[in-house]
Design an enzyme around this catalytic site. Structure first.
Site, PDB file in Angstrom:
ATOM      1  N   TYR A  13      26.731  35.509  42.042  1.00 39.90           N
ATOM      2  CA  TYR A  13      27.363  35.831  43.601  1.00 39.90           C
ATOM      3  C   TYR A  13      27.003  34.914  44.439  1.00 39.90           C
ATOM      4  CZ  TYR A  13      28.827  38.866  47.446  1.00 39.90           C
ATOM      5  OH  TYR A  13      29.139  39.463  48.673  1.00 39.90           O
ATOM      6  N   ASP A  24      43.153  46.244  48.695  1.00 45.27           N
ATOM      7  CA  ASP A  24      42.104  45.558  49.232  1.00 45.27           C
ATOM      8  C   ASP A  24      41.987  45.218  50.493  1.00 45.27           C
ATOM      9  OD1 ASP A  24      39.691  44.067  49.469  1.00 45.27           O
ATOM     10  OD2 ASP A  24      40.048  42.947  47.657  1.00 45.27           O
ATOM     11  N   SER A  57      34.620  38.832  44.915  1.00 44.30           N
ATOM     12  CA  SER A  57      34.647  38.547  46.436  1.00 44.30           C
ATOM     13  C   SER A  57      33.823  37.244  46.993  1.00 44.30           C
ATOM     14  CB  SER A  57      33.720  39.933  47.024  1.00 44.30           C
ATOM     15  OG  SER A  57      33.699  39.950  48.349  1.00 44.30           O
ATOM     16  N   HIS A  63      38.891  46.838  46.717  1.00 45.63           N
ATOM     17  CA  HIS A  63      38.009  45.691  46.446  1.00 45.63           C
ATOM     18  C   HIS A  63      37.040  45.936  45.019  1.00 45.63           C
ATOM     19  CE1 HIS A  63      36.122  42.158  48.055  1.00 45.63           C
ATOM     20  NE2 HIS A  63      35.049  42.754  47.870  1.00 45.63           N
TER      21      HIS A  63
END
Length: 743
Positions: free
Chosen positions: A514, A677, A594, A712
Site C-alpha cells: 500500500y 466507487d 486505491s 471502493h
C-alpha cells in the site's frame, strides 16, 4: 462502542493526510534479520502447482476515442485524450464500459480452471465469521456471517438465551449490495442509529431503531458522509453535505462544505439543528463526538491542505460553555482524537510533538500547553490506538508491524501486557468505563480471525468464538525479513508460504503493498489468499514507507515530494524475492488497491520488466486531476496537487496515466474497479485502461474488470468478492502458465 471518538477511523478510511519532511535514515533494526512465525509442524510437505502451457488467443480491444483536449499547467501542455470517460453517465462511456467488460469476461471464460477456482473459494469461504461483540446494557450485540451470506447479520443475545436477529442487511436490497456501514447505540441502550451504504457508495443513509419496540422511527437522514453518530439523551450529532444540485452526478461531483448537525429523535431531517459550518472554507471535514458521560463535545476540523485536524471542545454541562468552543490543539498539522475524560479533563491521543503518538490530559478550563500532562508518553513503538474502558487505558502498540497490547491505569501507570496468542494483529477492546470485560479480535496471515473475551481484573483472555476453516494453518510458515531499498533504508516484509516449498526461483508469488496515508499493513487472515497459499504460492507483504508502521517519520518519508521512495521500496521488494530464489519475472504478480493501485500503476511504468502480472485495483491513476472529484481534495497533503508548480512537477513524474510509453511490453494487467466507487472514481481506471491498451506492445493482455453495484471495497457482497478473486487468481495462473492443483 465507547472507545475513542471515531475521527481517526473515519478519516483513515477516506484517506486523510499529513505534512511532509525528510525521513529518518535507517530507522529499522537489523540487517536482513529474519523473525519466524510458525505453527506446529504438520509433517506434510507442500504440493507444487503443476506447469502447463495455457494458450489463450490474443485480445482485440474495443475502440477508445481519442480527443484533443489539452490542459496547460505552468506553461506545460498536457494532452488528456480520454477526458470523455470522466462523464460516467454519458451513453458513450456506458457503451465503452459494456464493451470492455465483454472483452474481459470473454477472456476469463476461456481459462480452463476458473470454475474450479471459484468452487474452491466458495467452499473455503463457507465458514462462520464473527465480529467483535459489544455489551449493550444486559445484552451482547455481535455480527455473524454464516458463511456465504452476502452481508454479516447483527445479533442480540441476553445471557445464555439463544441469539436473535437485530438487523439483517441481506434484506436491505436485492443481491445483498446494501451494507451496514456503521452502528451506534444510545447511552441508555434504548436506540440504535445505523448507517447503510448502497452499492458500495460512501454516501450513507441513517435510520433509527427503537430497541424496545423493534420498530424504526420514521425519520431518514440522507447525504451523510465521513460522519460519526454520537449520542446524547435526546438525539445525536452527525455530519453531512447538502443534497447534490439537480443534474449533478452524486458519485463523481466534488464534495464541499461539510457540516455538523444535531438530530432530535422523532423529528424530520429538515428540522435538524446546525451545530457547525464554515461557509468560507469549502474543503475539509467537520466531525463532532461526545464523551461517554455526554459532558464534553469534541469538534474535529480538517482543512483539506494539512494532514491532521484542529481539536475544539465545549462543556455541555456548563451553561456558559455549552455554546462556545474551546480550542485544545489549533494546528491542522497533527492528528488528535479524544479518548475519554477523567475528572473534568480530556484524554487526547495525539502526534503533536510525538511522531509515534502519545496520550495527554488537558483541562479545557486551562487548555494552554504548559498545563498539559503526559499520561502515556511517546515510546519507541507506534501507539496505534487507545481504549478508555473499565477504568483503564488499553493501548495497542505496533512493533515491527505487529500488535503489542498494554494496560494502564487512567493516570498512565503501567499494569500489565495482554498476552496475545502469536505474532499478529489485535483489534477491538472497546467498551464503557464501567465494563468488567471487553472483547477483541486476533488474526495473523494463517491464523483465522478469532474473537477473545478479556477479563480486565484478572488479565486473562478466553476464546469467545473460533472459526472452523477448511484450511490447515499449521501447514504454513510466516517470516519477516528486512531488505534494503534503493537508498539503503531497511524495509520490513512478511513472507508467507507452505512449509517445505522449495526456493527454486519459480514459485508463483503475489506481492501486495500500500505505502501511504499513514496506513499500517499488519498481519491478517484472508481466506481468498489461502487458495493461493495452499497451491504452493508465496504471499509477500512489505511495509513500505508512507505507511504508519513506524510513526509519522515513516509516513512522511513516502508522501508528497518523497513519494518516489514508496515505488523504490516496492521495486526493491520484488528484487529481493528474485535474488533470494522465491520467484522470477515469469511468476511474479504485483498488486495493490486505491493508493496501492497508484503504486502498481507507477511501478509497472517505471519497471515494465519487473513482473509478469500487474493488478492495480481502484487506483488513483490521474494524479493531475484527482482533486476535482468527490473527496479527492482530501488527498492533497499526501500527494500534492497540480495547482502548485513544484507539486505538479513532482506528480507528473509518477502519475500512472501520464507516464505510459508507446510500444512498451507491459506486464499482463487486470485493472479492477466498480461503477459505484465514489472515493476513487472509476474514471481513473477507465482512462488508464484506454491509454494502456493503446500503448502496449506485446502479447500480454491489458484488461479492465468493472463491477456493477459495487464501490471502493467496503461492504462488497460475499458473492462479488468470490467472483472477483476467482478472476484475479485465474488471470494470474493463466499468465504465469501455472495450473493450480485444486483441492
Amino acid at each position: 462502542m465507547k472507545a475513542a471518538i471515531p475521527l481517526l477511523g473515519a478519516l483513515a478510511t477516506l484517506a486523510a493526510c499529513r505534512a511532509t519532511s525528510k525521513p529518518e535514515s535507517n530507522t529499522l533494526p537489523g540487517n536482513q534479520a529474519i523473525t519466524e512465525m510458525t505453527t506446529p509442524e504438520s509433517g506434510e510437505p507442500s504440493r507444487k502447482a503443476g506447469l502447463a502451457l495455457i494458450a489463450l488467443p490474443p485480445v482485440k480491444y474495443p475502440a477508445s476515442r481519442q480527443s484533443t483536449i489539452t490542459d496547460t499547467y505552468f506553461g506545460v501542455k498536457v494532452l488528456d485524450p480520454y477526458r470523455w470517460l470522466e462523464d460516467l453517465d454519458s451513453p458513450e462511456t456506458k457503451a465503452w464500459v459494456t464493451a470492455q467488460n465483454e472483452i474481459t469476461f470473454a477472456y476469463l471464460n476461456q481459462i480452463p480452471f476458473r470454475d474450479k477456482i471459484r468452487a474452491r473459494l466458495t467452499k473455503i469461504w463457507n465458514y462462520e465469521r464473527y465480529g467483535v461483540p459489544e455489551q449493550v446494557g444486559e445484552e451482547l450485540v455481535f455480527s455473524k456471517n454464516d458463511g456465504l451470506q452476502n452481508q454479516p447479520v447483527l445479533y442480540r443475545q441476553r445471557g445464555t438465551e439463544a441469539p436473535t436477529v437485530l438487523l439483517d442487511p441481506n434484506k436491505f436490497s436485492k443481491g445483498g449490495t446494501t451494507a451496514l456501514a456503521a452502528s451506534e447505540f444510545s447511552n441508555d441502550h434504548r436506540y440504535l442509529a445505523y448507517a447503510t451504504s448502497s452499492g458500495g457508495s460512501d454516501w450513507n443513509q441513517v435510520r433509527i431503531l427503537d430497541l424496545k419496540t423493534n420498530k424504526l422511527l420514521p425519520e431518514e437522514l440522507n447525504w451523510v458522509k465521513v460522519s460519526s453518530t454520537s449520542w446524547t439523551k435526546t438525539g445525536f450529532y452527525y455530519s453531512r453535505y447538502d443534497a447534490p444540485k439537480t443534474g449533478e452526478n452524486n458519485l463523481s461531483g466534488k464534495n464541499e462544505f461539510h457540516k455538523v448537525y444535531f438530530h432530535q429523535l422523532n423529528t424530520p431531517q429538515s428540522a435538524d439543528k446546525l451545530v457547525y459550518e464554515n461557509p468560507k472554507m469549502a474543503l475539509g471535514f467537520r466531525i463532532a463526538g461526545a464523551t461517554e458521560d455526554e459532558r464534553f463535545l469534541g469538534l474535529y476540523l480538517t482543512d483539506g491542505k494539512s494532514d491532521g485536524n484542529r481539536l475544539q471542545v465545549r462543556d455541555l454541562t456548563d451553561p456558559k460553555q455549552a455554546t462556545t468552543w474551546t480550542t485544545l490543539l489549533a494546528s491542522y498539522e497533527f492528528n488528535n482524537t479524544i479518548v475519554g475524560n477523567v475528572g473534568g479533563e480530556v484524554l487526547v491521543l495525539t502526534n503533536y510533538k510525538a511522531p509515534r503518538y502519545r496520550v495527554v490530559r488537558i483541562d479545557p478550563k486551562r487548555p494552554q500547553e504548559a498545563n498539559w500532562h503526559d499520561v502515556l508518553p511517546e515510546s519507541t513503538n507506534k501507539l496505534e490506538s487507545v481504549s478508555h474502558v473499565g477504568g483503564r487505558l488499553i493501548a495497542d502498540y505496533l512493533h515491527d508491524a505487529s500488535s503489542q497490547v498494554k494496560v494502564y491505569s487512567e493516570l498512565g501507570q503501567f499494569q500489565h501486557d495482554v498476552q496475545l496468542p502469536a505474532i499478529g494483529t489485535a483489534s477491538g477492546f472497546g467498551g464503557r468505563r464501567a465494563d468488567k470485560v471487553v472483547y477483541y479480535a486476533f488474526t495473523s496471515f494463517t491464523y483465522p480471525t478469532t474473537i477473545y473475551k478479556y477479563d480486565l481484573a484478572t488479565n486473562t483472555s478466553t476464546v469467545f468464538r473460533a472459526p472452523k476453516v477448511d484450511v490447515n494453518p499449521q501447514d504454513y510458515v510466516t517470516t519477516q525479513v528486512f531488505y534494503p531499498s534503493k537508498d539503503g533504508t531497511k524495509i520490513p516484509m512478511f513472507i508467507v508460504h507452505k512449509k517445505g516449498v522449495a526456493l527454486n526461483g519459480k514459485n508463483a508469488t503475489y506481492l501486495y503493498a500500500y505505502g501511504g496515508f499513514n496506513v499500517s499493513l499488519t498481519p491478517g487472515f484472508s481466506v481468498a489468499r489461502m487458495l493461493w497459499l495452499e497451491n504452493g504460492g508465496i504471499l509477500a507483504i512489505p511495509n513500505l514507507r508512507g505507511g504508519g508502521e513506524y510513526g509519522e517519520a515513516w509516513h512522511q518519508a513516502g508522501m508528497t515530494p518523497n513519494k518516489q521512495n514508496v515505488f523504490d521500496d516496492f521495486i526493491a521488494a520484488a528484487e529481493y524475492l528474485k535474488a533470494n530464489k522465491y520467484t522470477d519475472y515469469d511468476h511474479l504478480a504485483i498488486a495493490g488497491g486505491s493508493n496501492g493501485g497508484l503504486l502498481v500503476g507507477a511501478t509497472m511504468n517505471q519497471r515494465p520488466d519487473l513482473c509478469k502480472v500487474a493488478l492495480p485495483a481502484v487506483g488513483v491513476m490521474d494524479m493531475l486531476r484527482y482533486q476535482k472529484f468527490t473527496i479527492g481534495w482530501n488527498w492533497a497533503p499526501e500527494y500534492g496537487t497540480s495547482d502548485d508548480r513544484a507539486q505538479f512537477e513532482n506528480l507528473r513524474q509518477f502519475s500512472p496515466l501520464h507516464n505510459l510509453k508507446p510500444e512498451t511490453n507491459y506486464p499482463a494487467t487486470l485493472i479492477t474497479t466498480a461503477d459505484h466507487d465514489d472515493r476513487v472514481v472509476p474514471a481513473h481506471s477507465f482512462k488508464f485502461a484506454a491509454a494502456l491498451q493503446a500503448a502496449n506492445y506485446g502479447a500480454n493482455p491489458m484488461l479492465i474488470r468493472i463491477d456493477v453495484n459495487a464501490g471502493h471495497g467496503a461492504g462488497k457482497s460475499t458473492k462479488l468478492q468470490i467472483d472477483e478473486w476467482a478472476d484475479v487468481w485465474s488471470f494470474c495462473y493463466a499468465n504465469m502458465n501455472v495450473t493450480p492443483e485444486l483441492q
